[in-house]
Design an enzyme around this catalytic site. Sequence first.
Site, PDB file in Angstrom:
ATOM      1  N   ASP A 341       5.143  -9.969  -3.966  1.00  0.00           N
ATOM      2  CA  ASP A 341       4.084  -9.249  -3.269  1.00  0.00           C
ATOM      3  C   ASP A 341       4.100  -7.797  -3.730  1.00  0.00           C
ATOM      4  O   ASP A 341       4.898  -7.430  -4.601  1.00  0.00           O
ATOM      5  CB  ASP A 341       4.307  -9.326  -1.743  1.00  0.00           C
ATOM      6  CG  ASP A 341       5.566  -8.584  -1.296  1.00  0.00           C
ATOM      7  OD1 ASP A 341       6.315  -8.060  -2.149  1.00  0.00           O
ATOM      8  OD2 ASP A 341       5.797  -8.520  -0.080  1.00  0.00           O
ATOM      9  N   ASP A 343       4.429  -3.986  -1.911  1.00  0.00           N
ATOM     10  CA  ASP A 343       4.742  -3.344  -0.632  1.00  0.00           C
ATOM     11  C   ASP A 343       4.348  -1.870  -0.670  1.00  0.00           C
ATOM     12  O   ASP A 343       4.584  -1.188  -1.665  1.00  0.00           O
ATOM     13  CB  ASP A 343       6.255  -3.433  -0.364  1.00  0.00           C
ATOM     14  CG  ASP A 343       6.780  -4.856  -0.481  1.00  0.00           C
ATOM     15  OD1 ASP A 343       6.591  -5.633   0.462  1.00  0.00           O
ATOM     16  OD2 ASP A 343       7.371  -5.185  -1.543  1.00  0.00           O
ATOM     17  N   ASP A 432       1.988  -6.095   1.518  1.00  0.00           N
ATOM     18  CA  ASP A 432       2.529  -5.634   2.806  1.00  0.00           C
ATOM     19  C   ASP A 432       2.241  -4.146   2.952  1.00  0.00           C
ATOM     20  O   ASP A 432       2.574  -3.365   2.061  1.00  0.00           O
ATOM     21  CB  ASP A 432       4.059  -5.812   2.869  1.00  0.00           C
ATOM     22  CG  ASP A 432       4.479  -7.277   2.990  1.00  0.00           C
ATOM     23  OD1 ASP A 432       3.632  -8.116   3.356  1.00  0.00           O
ATOM     24  OD2 ASP A 432       5.669  -7.560   2.720  1.00  0.00           O
TER      25      ASP A 432
HETATM   26  N1  CTP Z   1      12.051  -5.319   4.411  1.00  0.00           N
HETATM   27  C1  CTP Z   1      12.319  -4.861   5.673  1.00  0.00           C
HETATM   28  N2  CTP Z   1      11.757  -5.471   6.747  1.00  0.00           N
HETATM   29  C2  CTP Z   1      10.938  -6.544   6.588  1.00  0.00           C
HETATM   30  C3  CTP Z   1      10.662  -7.023   5.301  1.00  0.00           C
HETATM   31  C4  CTP Z   1      11.244  -6.379   4.228  1.00  0.00           C
HETATM   32  O1  CTP Z   1      13.041  -3.903   5.812  1.00  0.00           O
HETATM   33  N3  CTP Z   1      10.390  -7.112   7.646  1.00  0.00           N
HETATM   34  C5  CTP Z   1      12.635  -4.618   3.274  1.00  0.00           C
HETATM   35  C6  CTP Z   1      13.699  -5.422   2.575  1.00  0.00           C
HETATM   36  O2  CTP Z   1      14.899  -4.724   2.597  1.00  0.00           O
HETATM   37  C7  CTP Z   1      13.202  -5.568   1.162  1.00  0.00           C
HETATM   38  C8  CTP Z   1      11.996  -4.672   1.033  1.00  0.00           C
HETATM   39  O3  CTP Z   1      11.616  -4.334   2.358  1.00  0.00           O
HETATM   40  O4  CTP Z   1      14.178  -5.153   0.263  1.00  0.00           O
HETATM   41  C9  CTP Z   1      10.875  -5.351   0.331  1.00  0.00           C
HETATM   42  O5  CTP Z   1      10.752  -6.677   0.815  1.00  0.00           O
HETATM   43  P1  CTP Z   1      10.216  -7.878  -0.063  1.00  0.00           P
HETATM   44  O6  CTP Z   1       8.821  -7.626  -0.462  1.00  0.00           O
HETATM   45  O7  CTP Z   1      10.466  -9.124   0.711  1.00  0.00           O
HETATM   46  O8  CTP Z   1      11.224  -7.918  -1.290  1.00  0.00           O
HETATM   47  P2  CTP Z   1      11.198  -7.215  -2.707  1.00  0.00           P
HETATM   48  O9  CTP Z   1      12.520  -6.594  -2.871  1.00  0.00           O
HETATM   49  O10 CTP Z   1       9.998  -6.334  -2.831  1.00  0.00           O
HETATM   50  O11 CTP Z   1      11.092  -8.436  -3.686  1.00  0.00           O
HETATM   51  P3  CTP Z   1       9.761  -9.074  -4.312  1.00  0.00           P
HETATM   52  O12 CTP Z   1       9.600  -8.397  -5.644  1.00  0.00           O
HETATM   53  O13 CTP Z   1      10.052 -10.529  -4.455  1.00  0.00           O
HETATM   54  O14 CTP Z   1       8.625  -8.804  -3.398  1.00  0.00           O
HETATM   55 MN    MN Z   2       7.207  -7.557   1.055  1.00  0.00          MN
HETATM   56 MN    MN Z   3       8.059  -6.994  -2.361  1.00  0.00          MN
END
Ligand code: CTP
Ligand code: MN
Ligand code: MN
Length: 508
Positions: A341, A343, A432
């Site tokens: 995703d 963020d 997100d």
């Molecule tokens: N996070 C958080 N609370 C949440 C969801 C996520 O604090 N409810 C934090 C996590 O620590 C995570 C970061 O936000 O490291 C980003 O989350 P995510 O998008 O799930 O992971 P990514 O590290 O961005 O991996 P990806 O590239 O697969 O999206």
């Molecule tokens: Mn995320």
């Molecule tokens: Mn992410």
Amino acid sequence: MDSLQTGHLGPRKKRSRQTDAARASIPQEVKFQDLVLFILEKKMGSTRRAFLMELARRKGFRVENELSDSVTHIVAENNSGSDVLEWLQVQKLKDSAQLELLDVSWLIECMRAGRPVAATGKHQLVMREDYSANPSPGSQAIPAVHKISQYACQRRTTLNNHNHIFTDAFEILAENYEFKENEGCYVTYMRAASVLKSLPFTIVSMKDTEGIPCLEDKVKSIMEEIIEEGESSEVKAVLSDERYQCFKLFTSVFGVGLKTSEKWFRMGFRSLSKIRLDKSLKFTQMQKAGFRYYEDIVSCVTRAEAEAVDVLVNEAVRAFLPDAFITMTGGFRRGKKMGHDVDFLITSPELTEEDEQQLLHKVINLWEKKGLLLYHDLVESTFEKLKQPSRKVDALDHFQKCFLIFKLYHERVGGDRCRQPEGKDWKAIRVDLVMCPYECHAFALLGWTGSRQFERDLRRYASHERKMILDNHALYDKTKRVFLQAENEEEIFAHLGLDYIEPWERNA
Ligand code: CTP
Ligand code: MN
Ligand code: MN
């Protein structure tokens, strides 16, 4: 090459000084720009040093006559790690923390290969972990020789993983334990994978694992098998396990977690197509969207797509809040080229409570009117400013946030890309958005940058080593009973007594 191996002094025939000088002045072409070598004369002797320097230059290596801040690798012979460190102490270098201190055996292998070879444990004079929690005053330029930290927040982990064969295996085992809700084993394998990702060398024999923390006996026995057999029988068994395969498949649908997967597996489902068509199953809105846009979402988000979304988020947010701070967080901030995703963290120094509450609603309405939203779920803030931070290492935060699926038109994405045959000119992208009050933005940024393992270890370190509680909103000092304020991430690391770790070094 005999003279290399035996340590016998260089060229056999004596050449006149004249010729030597002339040879040395011929500029050699530098083929390997990333490395700058310095060969230590101490205990090696000047003649052998001159010979090795010339040889390395002829092979296309950049070798410096003097030690300077541009040097990346120091090569020594007959010196121990502490000999070299002691010598390094009195050299006036700005920063020696990133220097590789290697034995001459590494250089010899490079000469044989005609190119730089990976430095493994056997070449390294010092197993370094440069990020002591308590650097003694005045010593910050010279790392102490001490062991690798058990905490990911005291290690620098870039995306350059030298130990994929082990970390891939451990991540599969960890995931399988996660599916079985076996937290203890999950953590064991995640920590093992994480520590190996931080190593600057490839482990080629069990001897290389000496002094590395987080490698329990069962972890080591798997490593041994991978070294000897090339694969692990346990990993093979997991990969062919039906329950593992189904959980992996079911949880790949947006909105499907462990509970739903368990239910579908128990009901006898083994494929997504059967689940999709089953009339008796009830799906949440999130799951319906997850199925509808499944192919796009599993194909992951590229950096070009993330940047296109970044432009759109900036446009929309700034339409309502011109001075907003908008940061792309998550994996892309850590330098990843792909993500599941995109963020974003949004705040502003001028944020009123009304802005804070209204902004995401306004952005969502705007996009909805333009037909750019395929799904959204806006969760209101439950944040209470005076509450103590959460003690849980995996706690979720209380900020207002929106989990959405964006309709990203291909034309918005830079770079040429092939059109999809059926004429669909957009891709569904998971996004997100998180909104936070300005006072917490440093904590929220640190928390949303990840990686998950890095965050877990930051919290564990804070509570076990510092008697502090850290979460995405605040840092609380239990001894002094105060909240510690921070303007930026650097200040949070400083409060924790940690060396600053850059986002791209947090890929633990
Ligand atoms: N996070 C958080 N609370 C949440 C969801 C996520 O604090 N409810 C934090 C996590 O620590 C995570 C970061 O936000 O490291 C980003 O989350 P995510 O998008 O799930 O992971 P990514 O590290 O961005 O991996 P990806 O590239 O697969 O999206
Ligand atoms: Mn995320
Ligand atoms: Mn992410």
